[in-house]
Scaffold this active site. Structure first.
Site, PDB file in Angstrom:
ATOM      1  N   HIS A 333      56.772  39.865  27.152  1.00  0.00           N
ATOM      2  CA  HIS A 333      55.784  38.820  26.859  1.00  0.00           C
ATOM      3  C   HIS A 333      54.565  39.445  26.161  1.00  0.00           C
ATOM      4  O   HIS A 333      53.981  40.409  26.649  1.00  0.00           O
ATOM      5  CB  HIS A 333      55.361  38.078  28.132  1.00  0.00           C
ATOM      6  CG  HIS A 333      54.525  36.889  27.801  1.00  0.00           C
ATOM      7  ND1 HIS A 333      55.088  35.669  27.493  1.00  0.00           N
ATOM      8  CD2 HIS A 333      53.198  36.730  27.659  1.00  0.00           C
ATOM      9  CE1 HIS A 333      54.126  34.818  27.189  1.00  0.00           C
ATOM     10  NE2 HIS A 333      52.973  35.437  27.284  1.00  0.00           N
ATOM     11  N   ALA A 334      54.197  38.874  25.003  1.00  0.00           N
ATOM     12  CA  ALA A 334      53.172  39.492  24.161  1.00  0.00           C
ATOM     13  C   ALA A 334      51.822  39.578  24.864  1.00  0.00           C
ATOM     14  O   ALA A 334      51.423  38.660  25.577  1.00  0.00           O
ATOM     15  CB  ALA A 334      53.022  38.691  22.872  1.00  0.00           C
ATOM     16  N   HIS A 363      47.545  35.780  16.919  1.00  0.00           N
ATOM     17  CA  HIS A 363      46.977  35.468  18.239  1.00  0.00           C
ATOM     18  C   HIS A 363      46.575  36.758  18.964  1.00  0.00           C
ATOM     19  O   HIS A 363      45.451  36.892  19.453  1.00  0.00           O
ATOM     20  CB  HIS A 363      48.003  34.679  19.065  1.00  0.00           C
ATOM     21  CG  HIS A 363      47.581  34.417  20.473  1.00  0.00           C
ATOM     22  ND1 HIS A 363      47.005  33.228  20.861  1.00  0.00           N
ATOM     23  CD2 HIS A 363      47.620  35.193  21.582  1.00  0.00           C
ATOM     24  CE1 HIS A 363      46.713  33.289  22.154  1.00  0.00           C
ATOM     25  NE2 HIS A 363      47.086  34.467  22.618  1.00  0.00           N
ATOM     26  N   GLU A 364      47.491  37.700  19.015  1.00  0.00           N
ATOM     27  CA  GLU A 364      47.225  38.947  19.754  1.00  0.00           C
ATOM     28  C   GLU A 364      46.116  39.762  19.099  1.00  0.00           C
ATOM     29  O   GLU A 364      45.247  40.305  19.782  1.00  0.00           O
ATOM     30  CB  GLU A 364      48.505  39.793  19.860  1.00  0.00           C
ATOM     31  CG  GLU A 364      49.623  39.149  20.675  1.00  0.00           C
ATOM     32  CD  GLU A 364      49.176  38.670  22.046  1.00  0.00           C
ATOM     33  OE1 GLU A 364      48.250  39.268  22.621  1.00  0.00           O
ATOM     34  OE2 GLU A 364      49.739  37.683  22.544  1.00  0.00           O
ATOM     35  N   HIS A 367      42.701  38.804  20.038  1.00  0.00           N
ATOM     36  CA  HIS A 367      42.205  39.417  21.274  1.00  0.00           C
ATOM     37  C   HIS A 367      41.582  40.791  20.972  1.00  0.00           C
ATOM     38  O   HIS A 367      40.499  41.116  21.432  1.00  0.00           O
ATOM     39  CB  HIS A 367      43.350  39.626  22.278  1.00  0.00           C
ATOM     40  CG  HIS A 367      43.856  38.361  22.915  1.00  0.00           C
ATOM     41  ND1 HIS A 367      43.039  37.475  23.540  1.00  0.00           N
ATOM     42  CD2 HIS A 367      45.108  37.852  23.060  1.00  0.00           C
ATOM     43  CE1 HIS A 367      43.757  36.467  24.038  1.00  0.00           C
ATOM     44  NE2 HIS A 367      45.020  36.675  23.753  1.00  0.00           N
ATOM     45  N   GLU A 391      41.553  33.183  23.929  1.00  0.00           N
ATOM     46  CA  GLU A 391      42.875  32.703  23.487  1.00  0.00           C
ATOM     47  C   GLU A 391      42.796  31.959  22.152  1.00  0.00           C
ATOM     48  O   GLU A 391      43.799  31.807  21.458  1.00  0.00           O
ATOM     49  CB  GLU A 391      43.484  31.790  24.558  1.00  0.00           C
ATOM     50  CG  GLU A 391      43.738  32.470  25.889  1.00  0.00           C
ATOM     51  CD  GLU A 391      44.630  33.700  25.788  1.00  0.00           C
ATOM     52  OE1 GLU A 391      45.393  33.808  24.814  1.00  0.00           O
ATOM     53  OE2 GLU A 391      44.532  34.570  26.675  1.00  0.00           O
ATOM     54  N   HIS A 491      53.676  33.365  33.055  1.00  0.00           N
ATOM     55  CA  HIS A 491      52.330  33.382  33.630  1.00  0.00           C
ATOM     56  C   HIS A 491      52.296  33.134  35.142  1.00  0.00           C
ATOM     57  O   HIS A 491      51.287  33.389  35.778  1.00  0.00           O
ATOM     58  CB  HIS A 491      51.453  32.382  32.883  1.00  0.00           C
ATOM     59  CG  HIS A 491      51.354  32.702  31.421  1.00  0.00           C
ATOM     60  ND1 HIS A 491      52.429  32.555  30.572  1.00  0.00           N
ATOM     61  CD2 HIS A 491      50.339  33.185  30.668  1.00  0.00           C
ATOM     62  CE1 HIS A 491      52.068  32.927  29.350  1.00  0.00           C
ATOM     63  NE2 HIS A 491      50.816  33.309  29.381  1.00  0.00           N
ATOM     64  N   TYR A 501      44.819  28.260  27.755  1.00  0.00           N
ATOM     65  CA  TYR A 501      45.555  27.957  26.516  1.00  0.00           C
ATOM     66  C   TYR A 501      45.350  26.503  26.096  1.00  0.00           C
ATOM     67  O   TYR A 501      45.367  26.179  24.915  1.00  0.00           O
ATOM     68  CB  TYR A 501      47.050  28.245  26.687  1.00  0.00           C
ATOM     69  CG  TYR A 501      47.327  29.667  27.074  1.00  0.00           C
ATOM     70  CD1 TYR A 501      47.143  30.701  26.155  1.00  0.00           C
ATOM     71  CD2 TYR A 501      47.742  29.999  28.357  1.00  0.00           C
ATOM     72  CE1 TYR A 501      47.379  32.015  26.513  1.00  0.00           C
ATOM     73  CE2 TYR A 501      47.981  31.312  28.721  1.00  0.00           C
ATOM     74  CZ  TYR A 501      47.796  32.319  27.795  1.00  0.00           C
ATOM     75  OH  TYR A 501      48.024  33.623  28.155  1.00  0.00           O
TER      76      TYR A 501
END
Ligand code: X8Z
Ligand code: ZN
Length: 595
Positions: A333-334, A363-364, A367, A391, A491, A501
């Site tokens: 999971h990323a 997305h990552e 962060h 997020e 999660h 999210y």
């Protein structure tokens, strides 16, 4: 001994002068240092465990988590002596951050502290190692099964993969139950009603106000979701036959192209507007242009640097994990990490060459760029204004991955004209609009589990009740309390709060709308790309650099001029699609029967 104790007791009143804000500041300085040190140890250990799951790495990760969580609980207790003081807003904010820093806080009993850390790591690893083995020599990982959900159009094959993945989680059920108990004990020890109460205390409003806010936003979005749901349902009937949907109007989850029905972009081919050929397929274009994992991440980084952000450090490329290793178990999971501040940013992701992962990479990286922007903040302010902001950041960039942008970077040859608008909007709606009810229900489930409203005997039923109610989906086959379907979503065993999210999906459209205005965009909102606009980068960076130092409405205002969460930006973005969907849905039933 007795005399000694007595003299100590007697001595207290004369020495224990009431603490002052200066004492509180000194305490906090020390607390930040100690949490930072233990946090780093925990991050390194956790990286080891998630990128190489085995007995030893699990042991190290649990041990480091235990030390970190125990210290946080101890400090939070000691901090009580400053409760009655009127502290400067900044400092008061840090004291709250200290209480909220562990999402499943350590209970007072030392044995139970260790047990909680062990259970947390065990659940995370179980998910990471999870495999569906119809026969012992034929095991499939989530990665394999997600491919089936994405690509197969055979209902039997889909159901088998969907059901198969859910064989990994029943074993988690007793452990999860215990996890809830222990985590609640820790939360109560800090003065919260339960862990859900703690989770909802990080939004500059009361927990109840937060729940009401989320519901308010959902009401704003529901008509759009209902239109999309009705349209997709009919197109699925066209493909799979009328019987695939029952009288309740619920869509079987395994037909959505996604293991949890959380986003539906993988079935675009089934639901695309009739008689149009999609202007391009990004997955094909990525493959055609020989994109590998590294090139995909480079492209993501390129968007950020075009806005004026510095390139990622060399260590990012050396230490990140981009590909699923063949020789060991990992949590695929990323995720994005700031293991040691900006000098050690990493992502961990089992990248596939497709549109979905191209978006997830942005997305990552969002962060990571956020983490770097607030690195100069003191420890407890190294975070986003609230968790939804973190997020949202990368997704805000990904919204700007328009055909115009893709042409600029050479990924497509021709930008589709206005006739392609509905195609493009439908693709985005399958990703973003479809997500919102799922974004809401995961924590609705957990809030009730932590508060005790949902008893362990109803864990599974409560989950599916929410899926039916909010998503209008249903399980592929009959589920019972022998199953533990929430555990088949990362999660839950990974213990990551999920309302973030849902918020992110709202914020990212607010950011996007405001940044497009700053960029001077005219024309339909969804065609706006601010690639290369340094003023946009600066506006974002100014907000990101604030970290968690200010209440979130201040950060939102810095970026958008608005102080409220507001779903009108999403509604505006999808307005042309909504009109089109309503046209398609004429004469069709909208909605479903949830019970
Ligand atoms: O978990 C994630 C990210 C890591 S923070 C990949 N997301 C949620 C999910 O996969 O369920 C992004 C969208 C929702
Ligand atoms: Zn994320």
């Amino acid at each position: 001994m007795i005399t000694h104790l007595l003299s100590l007791l007697l001595a207290i009143p004369s020495h224990a002068a009431a603490p002052t804000p200066v004492d509180a500041q000194a305490f906090m300085d020390k607390a930040e240092l100690s949490m930072e040190t233990l946090g780093r140890r925990s991050a390194f250990s956790s990286w080891m465990q998630q990128t190489d799951i085995n007995y030893s790495t699990e042991w190290l990760a649990a041990d480091a988590d235990n030390a970190y969580s125990a210290e946080a609980a101890k400090l939070a207790h000691e901090a009580r002596q400053y409760d009655k003081l009127k502290l400067p807003a900044d400092l008061a904010r840090k004291f709250l951050a200290l209480k909220l820093t562990v999402t499943s806080p350590a209970p007072p009993d030392v044995k139970e502290q260790k047990e909680l850390s062990d259970v947390k790591v065990w659940l995370d690893s179980m998910y990471g190692k999870g495999k569906y083995c119809p026969t012992p020599d034929k095991c499939q990982t989530l990665n394999d099964l997600e491919d089936v959900l994405r690509d197969s159009r055979d209902p039997k094959v889909l159901l088998d993969a969907w059901q198969g993945w859910r064989t990994i989680s029943p074993v988690m059920r007793p452990k999860y139950e215990r996890f809830v108990e222990l985590s609640n004990r820790g939360s109560q020890d800090l003065g919260f009603k339960d862990t859900a109460d703690l989770w909802r205390s990080g939004y500059d409003m009361t927990p109840d106000q937060f729940s009401a806010e989320v519901d308010r936003l959902y009401v704003q979005l529901k008509p759009l979701y209902d239109s999309l749901h009705a349209y997709v349902r009919r197109r699925l009937q066209d493909k799979y036959g009328k019987d695939i949907i029952g009288a309740d109007g619920l869509i079987p989850e395994q037909l959505t192209g996604n293991m949890w029905g959380q986003s539906w972009e993988n079935i675009y081919d089934l639901v695309k507007p009739p008689k149009t050929t999609p202007a391009f397929d990004l997955t094909e274009q990525l493959k055609k242009n020989k994109y590998d994992e590294n090139k995909m991440v480079k492209a993501g980084e390129g968007f950020f640097t075009s806005l004026g952000f510095d390139p990622l450090p060399a260590t990012f490329w050396e230490r990140s994990l981009f590909t699923k290793p063949r020789d060991r178990e990992v949590v695929c999971h990323a995720s994005a990490w700031d293991v040691e501040n900006s000098q050690d940013l990493r992502i961990k992701m089992c990248i596939k060459i497709n549109t979905e992962d191209f978006v997830t990479i942005h997305h990552e990286l969002g962060h990571n760029f956020y983490q770097r922007a607030y690195e100069k903040q003191p420890y407890f302010f190294r975070g986003s204004a609230n968790d939804g902001f973190h997020e949202a950041l990368g997704d805000t960039i990904a919204l700007s991955v328009t055909p115009e942008y893709l042409k600029t970077v050479g990924l497509i040859d021709k930008v589709p004209g206005a006739e392609g608008d509905i195609d493009l909007l439908l693709q985005k709606a399958l990703e973003k609009v479809a997500f919102q009810p799922f974004g809401l229900l995961v924590d609705k489930w957990r809030w009730d589990v932590f508060s005790g409203k949902t008893k362990p005997a109803d864990y599974n039923k409560a989950w599916w009740d929410l899926v039916r109610k909010y998503q209008g989906l249903k399980p592929g086959n009959e589920r019972t309390e022998k199953d533990f379907d929430p555990g088949a979503k990362y999660h839950i065993p990974g213990n990551t709060p999920y309302a973030r999210y849902f918020l992110a999906n709202v914020y990212q459209f607010q950011f996007y709308r405001a940044l497009c205005k700053l960029h001077g965009h005219t024309g339909p909102l969804h065609r706006c790309s601010y690639y290369g606009d340094k003023a946009v980068g600066k506006r974002l960076n100014d907000m990101m650099a604030m970290g968690a130092s200010r209440p979130w409405p201040d950060a939102l205002e810095a970026a958008t001029g608005q102080r409220e969460m507001d779903a009108t930006a999403i509604i505006e973005y999808f307005a042309p699609l909504k009109a089109w969907l309503d046209e398609q849905n004429k004469g069709q039933a909208i909605g479903w029967k949830a019970d």
